[in-house]
Motif scaffolding. Structure first.
Motif, PDB file in Angstrom:
ATOM      1  N   THR A   1     -12.511   7.217 -11.270  1.00 15.54           N
ATOM      2  CA  THR A   1     -13.396   7.874 -10.304  1.00 15.54           C
ATOM      3  C   THR A   1     -12.804   7.916  -8.898  1.00 15.54           C
ATOM      4  O   THR A   1     -13.312   8.631  -8.040  1.00 15.54           O
ATOM      5  N   GLY A   2     -11.758   7.129  -8.632  1.00 13.43           N
ATOM      6  CA  GLY A   2     -11.143   7.150  -7.305  1.00 13.43           C
ATOM      7  C   GLY A   2     -10.944   5.759  -6.737  1.00 13.43           C
ATOM      8  O   GLY A   2     -10.890   4.752  -7.467  1.00 13.43           O
ATOM      9  N   LEU A   3     -10.857   5.669  -5.418  1.00  7.95           N
ATOM     10  CA  LEU A   3     -10.678   4.400  -4.717  1.00  7.95           C
ATOM     11  C   LEU A   3     -11.973   3.607  -4.761  1.00  7.95           C
ATOM     12  O   LEU A   3     -13.029   4.119  -4.398  1.00  7.95           O
ATOM     13  N   ARG A   4     -11.897   2.335  -5.204  1.00 12.63           N
ATOM     14  CA  ARG A   4     -13.106   1.531  -5.330  1.00 12.63           C
ATOM     15  C   ARG A   4     -13.193   0.419  -4.296  1.00 12.63           C
ATOM     16  O   ARG A   4     -14.295   0.034  -3.885  1.00 12.63           O
ATOM     17  N   ALA A   5     -12.054  -0.150  -3.888  1.00  6.59           N
ATOM     18  CA  ALA A   5     -12.112  -1.292  -2.979  1.00  6.59           C
ATOM     19  C   ALA A   5     -10.794  -1.447  -2.240  1.00  6.59           C
ATOM     20  O   ALA A   5      -9.728  -1.056  -2.736  1.00  6.59           O
ATOM     21  N   LEU A   6     -10.886  -2.009  -1.046  1.00 10.77           N
ATOM     22  CA  LEU A   6      -9.725  -2.417  -0.260  1.00 10.77           C
ATOM     23  C   LEU A   6      -9.802  -3.934  -0.156  1.00 10.77           C
ATOM     24  O   LEU A   6     -10.806  -4.485   0.311  1.00 10.77           O
ATOM     25  N   ILE A   7      -8.752  -4.622  -0.605  1.00 13.83           N
ATOM     26  CA  ILE A   7      -8.801  -6.078  -0.713  1.00 13.83           C
ATOM     27  C   ILE A   7      -7.688  -6.721   0.113  1.00 13.83           C
ATOM     28  O   ILE A   7      -6.919  -6.039   0.775  1.00 13.83           O
ATOM     29  N   ASP A   8      -7.621  -8.035   0.058  1.00 11.49           N
ATOM     30  CA  ASP A   8      -6.576  -8.838   0.698  1.00 11.49           C
ATOM     31  C   ASP A   8      -6.453  -8.535   2.189  1.00 11.49           C
ATOM     32  O   ASP A   8      -5.472  -7.964   2.656  1.00 11.49           O
ATOM     33  N   PHE A   9      -7.445  -8.988   2.942  1.00 12.00           N
ATOM     34  CA  PHE A   9      -7.471  -8.810   4.391  1.00 12.00           C
ATOM     35  C   PHE A   9      -6.837  -9.992   5.118  1.00 12.00           C
ATOM     36  O   PHE A   9      -7.092 -10.192   6.299  1.00 12.00           O
ATOM     37  N   GLY A  10      -6.007 -10.762   4.454  1.00 14.78           N
ATOM     38  CA  GLY A  10      -5.437 -11.937   5.094  1.00 14.78           C
ATOM     39  C   GLY A  10      -4.607 -11.637   6.321  1.00 14.78           C
ATOM     40  O   GLY A  10      -4.515 -12.454   7.239  1.00 14.78           O
ATOM     41  N   ASP A  11      -3.991 -10.456   6.366  1.00 18.23           N
ATOM     42  CA  ASP A  11      -3.174 -10.080   7.513  1.00 18.23           C
ATOM     43  C   ASP A  11      -3.963  -9.357   8.598  1.00 18.23           C
ATOM     44  O   ASP A  11      -3.371  -8.822   9.549  1.00 18.23           O
ATOM     45  N   VAL A  12      -5.284  -9.332   8.490  1.00 21.71           N
ATOM     46  CA  VAL A  12      -6.110  -8.614   9.462  1.00 21.71           C
ATOM     47  C   VAL A  12      -5.800  -9.092  10.878  1.00 21.71           C
ATOM     48  O   VAL A  12      -5.602 -10.284  11.137  1.00 21.71           O
ATOM     49  N   THR A  13      -5.763  -8.132  11.805  1.00 18.53           N
ATOM     50  CA  THR A  13      -5.399  -8.469  13.170  1.00 18.53           C
ATOM     51  C   THR A  13      -5.848  -7.337  14.098  1.00 18.53           C
ATOM     52  O   THR A  13      -6.523  -6.391  13.673  1.00 18.53           O
ATOM     53  N   ALA A  14      -5.451  -7.436  15.355  1.00 16.53           N
ATOM     54  CA  ALA A  14      -5.692  -6.378  16.331  1.00 16.53           C
ATOM     55  C   ALA A  14      -4.351  -5.822  16.775  1.00 16.53           C
ATOM     56  O   ALA A  14      -3.413  -6.583  17.018  1.00 16.53           O
ATOM     57  N   GLY A  15      -4.266  -4.499  16.906  1.00 16.09           N
ATOM     58  CA  GLY A  15      -2.998  -3.933  17.347  1.00 16.09           C
ATOM     59  C   GLY A  15      -2.882  -2.464  17.046  1.00 16.09           C
ATOM     60  O   GLY A  15      -3.850  -1.703  17.148  1.00 16.09           O
ATOM     61  N   ASP A  16      -1.681  -2.059  16.638  1.00 11.74           N
ATOM     62  CA  ASP A  16      -1.320  -0.663  16.436  1.00 11.74           C
ATOM     63  C   ASP A  16      -1.757  -0.205  15.050  1.00 11.74           C
ATOM     64  O   ASP A  16      -1.292  -0.738  14.040  1.00 11.74           O
ATOM     65  N   PRO A  17      -2.621   0.817  14.945  1.00 13.76           N
ATOM     66  CA  PRO A  17      -3.058   1.278  13.624  1.00 13.76           C
ATOM     67  C   PRO A  17      -1.931   1.877  12.795  1.00 13.76           C
ATOM     68  O   PRO A  17      -2.084   2.048  11.577  1.00 13.76           O
ATOM     69  N   ALA A  18      -0.800   2.188  13.419  1.00 11.18           N
ATOM     70  CA  ALA A  18       0.334   2.714  12.656  1.00 11.18           C
ATOM     71  C   ALA A  18       0.762   1.750  11.560  1.00 11.18           C
ATOM     72  O   ALA A  18       1.286   2.172  10.524  1.00 11.18           O
ATOM     73  N   THR A  19       0.547   0.450  11.766  1.00 11.59           N
ATOM     74  CA  THR A  19       0.870  -0.531  10.728  1.00 11.59           C
ATOM     75  C   THR A  19       0.181  -0.167   9.419  1.00 11.59           C
ATOM     76  O   THR A  19       0.800  -0.170   8.352  1.00 11.59           O
ATOM     77  N   ASP A  20      -1.105   0.147   9.485  1.00 12.44           N
ATOM     78  CA  ASP A  20      -1.856   0.513   8.286  1.00 12.44           C
ATOM     79  C   ASP A  20      -1.472   1.891   7.764  1.00 12.44           C
ATOM     80  O   ASP A  20      -1.474   2.129   6.554  1.00 12.44           O
ATOM     81  N   LEU A  21      -1.164   2.798   8.669  1.00 11.90           N
ATOM     82  CA  LEU A  21      -0.877   4.174   8.255  1.00 11.90           C
ATOM     83  C   LEU A  21       0.446   4.288   7.511  1.00 11.90           C
ATOM     84  O   LEU A  21       0.729   5.320   6.890  1.00 11.90           O
ATOM     85  N   ALA A  22       1.226   3.216   7.519  1.00 12.96           N
ATOM     86  CA  ALA A  22       2.416   3.163   6.661  1.00 12.96           C
ATOM     87  C   ALA A  22       2.058   3.408   5.209  1.00 12.96           C
ATOM     88  O   ALA A  22       2.902   3.839   4.409  1.00 12.96           O
ATOM     89  N   THR A  23       0.803   3.166   4.847  1.00 15.60           N
ATOM     90  CA  THR A  23       0.383   3.361   3.464  1.00 15.60           C
ATOM     91  C   THR A  23       0.566   4.791   3.002  1.00 15.60           C
ATOM     92  O   THR A  23       0.615   5.056   1.787  1.00 15.60           O
ATOM     93  N   ALA A  24       0.680   5.735   3.904  1.00 18.50           N
ATOM     94  CA  ALA A  24       0.931   7.123   3.506  1.00 18.50           C
ATOM     95  C   ALA A  24       2.207   7.231   2.687  1.00 18.50           C
ATOM     96  O   ALA A  24       2.318   8.093   1.796  1.00 18.50           O
TER      97      ALA A  24
END
Length: 297
Positions: free
Chosen positions: A204-227
């Motif tokens: 059905t698609g994306l169900r969950a986003l897990i493992d937030f151990g590296d959660v922090t504040a900063g540059d959203p480009a870090t996450d956008l690497a997922t592209a």
């Protein structure tokens, strides 16, 4: 051989059961089975609806505490499920660190899907990260290796990239992208590690986003690497278009953002390729991501 970090504590079913008996005895009667061994944690399934997340090394214990701190705040704003702790575990005389009981969320690690199937929910992941990337609270966890300016740890990154890709192509791509201007404005909430083994999906698609151990504040480009870590060029185009439309006003969505994101993808790729010989899925993810980064020229 480049190996995952060694476990500092052997997390066994017996240890998990002992922790439950000591701190959450009402849960101790449920069946327990080991579900996953990660770089940092062991995940044990607890009955049908719960899981126990137990650090296998000291560094990860701090990350579990970060999840305990921030996930209750972040979950209500996100359009997919996240593993908000339902019980908190603390050190004992026989185990030295914090641990958590979390919901058992539906789906399988997304990297086990065909890449074309992941592409179908690229827009959903873009919406999720856009909802996350808002100004961070003042007590957001500090993370020395995520969300930071790319100039930090640049020498270490380049050495690792050279090891991961002796052709020099990945290094050239990284150097060009890392020269982009820094993230302007306020520090934003950042997941820190949204690769497709830290997402759950099904037909059905994306169900969950897990493992937030590296959660922090900063540059959203870090996450956008997922592209580049998650999608083929087809899904990547859909992801970029949707995030561009959905991002809040605190995100400067411009060419520099996507250049930094691709530089982060090269950086994370190098870590996967130089540290995962004994974890076949992480190693395969590294090879996939390298192909995607280099596909952009």
């Amino acid at each position: 051989m480049a190996r995952m970090p060694a476990a500092e504590v052997d997390v066994t079913l017996e240890l998990v059961a002992r922790l439950l008996v000591a701190q959450h005895p009402d849960l101790a009667g449920h069946p327990i089975s080991i579900a996953a061994h990660g770089w940092d944690n062991v995940m044990a399934r607890l009955g049908d609806d719960l899981a126990v997340r137990v650090p296998r090394r000291e560094m990860a214990a701090v990350l579990v505490e970060h999840e305990q701190l921030v996930l209750p705040r972040l979950a209500p704003r996100l359009p997919v499920a996240v593993p908000v702790p339902v019980r908190v575990g603390r050190p004992t005389e026989f185990y030295p660190w914090s641990w958590s009981v979390v919901p058992w969320l539906p789906g399988e690690p997304a990297f086990r899907q065909q890449s074309a199937d992941r592409d179908r929910w690229a827009a959903d992941l873009a919406d999720t990260l856009a909802a996350l990337h808002t100004p961070a609270d003042g007590d957001a966890p500090r993370n020395p290796v995520r969300g930071e300016p790319l100039a930090e740890r640049a020498d270490i990154t380049r050495a690792r990239i050279d090891s991961a890709d002796p052709t020099g192509r990945l290094r050239a791509r990284y150097d060009a992208d890392a020269a982009a201007p820094r993230h302007p404005g306020r520090a934003l909430w950042v997941h820190g590690d949204p690769h497709p083994l830290n997402m759950l999906s099904d037909a059905t698609g994306l169900r969950a986003l897990i493992d937030f151990g590296d959660v922090t504040a900063g540059d959203p480009a870090t996450d956008l690497a997922t592209a580049w870590l998650t999608f083929t060029p087809v899904g990547r185009a859909a992801f970029i278009a949707r995030y561009t439309a959905a991002a809040g006003t605190d995100v400067a969505v411009d060419e520099a953002l996507w250049a930094r994101a691709r530089a982060w993808a090269a950086r994370i790729t190098s870590a996967l390729l130089t540290g995962s010989d004994d974890h076949p899925e992480l190693a395969a993810l590294g090879r996939f991501a390298r192909e995607q980064v280099l596909a952009d020229g």
